[in-house]
Design an enzyme around this catalytic site. Structure first.
Site, PDB file in Angstrom:
ATOM      1  CE  LYS A   1      -7.436  56.256  60.722  1.00  0.00           C
ATOM      2  NZ  LYS A   1      -8.578  56.731  61.491  1.00  0.00           N
TER       3      LYS A   1
ATOM      4  NE  ARG B   1      -5.160  60.955  64.723  1.00  0.00           N
ATOM      5  CZ  ARG B   1      -5.211  59.621  64.823  1.00  0.00           C
ATOM      6  NH1 ARG B   1      -4.175  58.898  64.462  1.00  0.00           N
ATOM      7  NH2 ARG B   1      -6.299  59.054  65.268  1.00  0.00           N
TER       8      ARG B   1
ATOM      9  NE  ARG C   1     -11.985  50.792  67.946  1.00  0.00           N
ATOM     10  CZ  ARG C   1     -11.298  51.658  67.228  1.00  0.00           C
ATOM     11  NH1 ARG C   1     -11.014  51.397  65.971  1.00  0.00           N
ATOM     12  NH2 ARG C   1     -10.925  52.806  67.749  1.00  0.00           N
TER      13      ARG C   1
ATOM     14  NE  ARG D   1      -8.382  52.529  70.585  1.00  0.00           N
ATOM     15  CZ  ARG D   1      -8.135  52.998  69.373  1.00  0.00           C
ATOM     16  NH1 ARG D   1      -7.894  52.171  68.383  1.00  0.00           N
ATOM     17  NH2 ARG D   1      -8.129  54.287  69.137  1.00  0.00           N
TER      18      ARG D   1
ATOM     19  NE  ARG E   1     -10.467  58.219  69.126  1.00  0.00           N
ATOM     20  CZ  ARG E   1     -10.961  56.995  69.108  1.00  0.00           C
ATOM     21  NH1 ARG E   1     -11.752  56.585  70.093  1.00  0.00           N
ATOM     22  NH2 ARG E   1     -10.673  56.173  68.138  1.00  0.00           N
TER      23      ARG E   1
END
Ligand code: ADP
Length: 256
Positions: free
Chosen positions: A42, A121, A160, A193, A204
């Site tokens: 996203k 969310r 990532r 992260r 998550r």
């Protein structure tokens, strides 16, 4: 559709009273929400769309990460609680998120439009957004829902790496930077992260399943949903997204 505005997100990242340095002409602004599980890309797609549509990329995750960089004495207890939830991969409470959004209402009513990423969310956040926009006689252009199989989500998140300075996103397998650990765009340091570690990723994905998935039905019922397959390279996904948004815009023009 192509524009080349220099995005200034200071007002969004820091909240009021920070001003905004971008002058928008206010011509048919896009007001988009990005939906999808963590790791679907996203953020990357929001960056592409922001550049292409001349609307600001408004990420709530970036607001929290910017707050994290401030010294502890400058952080309110609400922000400290938010950062603790974030570290675990859990959602920040609706109350804290709603205060953060209300402080940034200027970005939501901006004549340049917005690409919201990470907000709403939960259903309660989606209702807040509807209420804030309706209060200003504004509405969303569309809600883009990115879909990706779970195995691919896990591979994307664990590889990532993010630039600590400009937030550009790289990947250990699919988008290696030219020099190891260094951002191609600005030379900043690349880091993983905290919430991209396996324990947090599981939390998550669970939070997404319980709180965020119901948003799909919510926005479908408002006839705003545009679903996009998030498989393939970022450029291909971007092309698919702009094609779908253009088709939606045209069919709305013909039906009005
Ligand atoms: P991702 O979508 O990849 O999980 P984000 O950068 O959007 O990453 O968000 C990182 C974290 O920030 C979330 O896991 C959550 O803890 C917190 N967060 C961001 N936006 C919200 C929100 N709207 N409501 C609750 N928590 C949020």
């Amino acid at each position: 559709m192509e524009t080349d505005l220099n995005q200034d997100r200071t007002a969004w990242l820091l909240g009021s009273p920070a001003g905004c340095a971008v002058a928008h002409d206010g011509n048919s602004p896009w007001r988009l929400v990005m939906l999808g599980a963590p790791g679907v890309g996203k953020g990357t797609q929001a960056q592409f769309l922001a550049r292409r549509l001349g609307a600001c990329h408004l990420s709530t995750g970036d607001v929290f990460r910017a707050a994290k960089e401030r010294v502890a004495q400058e952080q309110t207890s609400a922000i400290a609680m938010a950062l603790e939830s974030m570290r675990r991969g859990a959602l920040v409470s609706d109350l804290i998120v709603s205060n953060i959004i209300r402080e940034r209402i200027g970005c939501l009513v901006c004549r340049g439009g917005f690409i919201l990423d990470g907000f709403p969310r939960t259903i309660s956040q989606a209702k807040l957004l509807e209420q804030l926009l309706h209060g200003k006689e504004l509405s969303l252009s569309a809600v883009v829902n990115f879909e990706l199989p779970q195995e691919e989500i896990l591979a994307r998140l664990s590889g990532r790496r993010t630039c600590e300075r400009c937030r550009a996103i790289f990947h250990l397998v699919s988008k290696l930077p030219r020099a190891e650990g260094v951002c191609d765009d600005c030379g900043g340091r690349l880091y993983q992260r905290e919430d991209d570690r396996l324990e947090s990723i599981k939390v998550r994905l669970d939070a997404c399943e319980h709180s965020t998935t119901p948003l799909i039905a919510f926005y479908r019922s408002l006839d705003l949903l545009v679903t996009i397959s998030a498989t393939g390279a970022p450029d291909e996904i971007h092309a698919r997204t702009t094609y779908a948004l253009r088709s939606r815009m045209q069919s709305q023009l013909y039906s009005s």
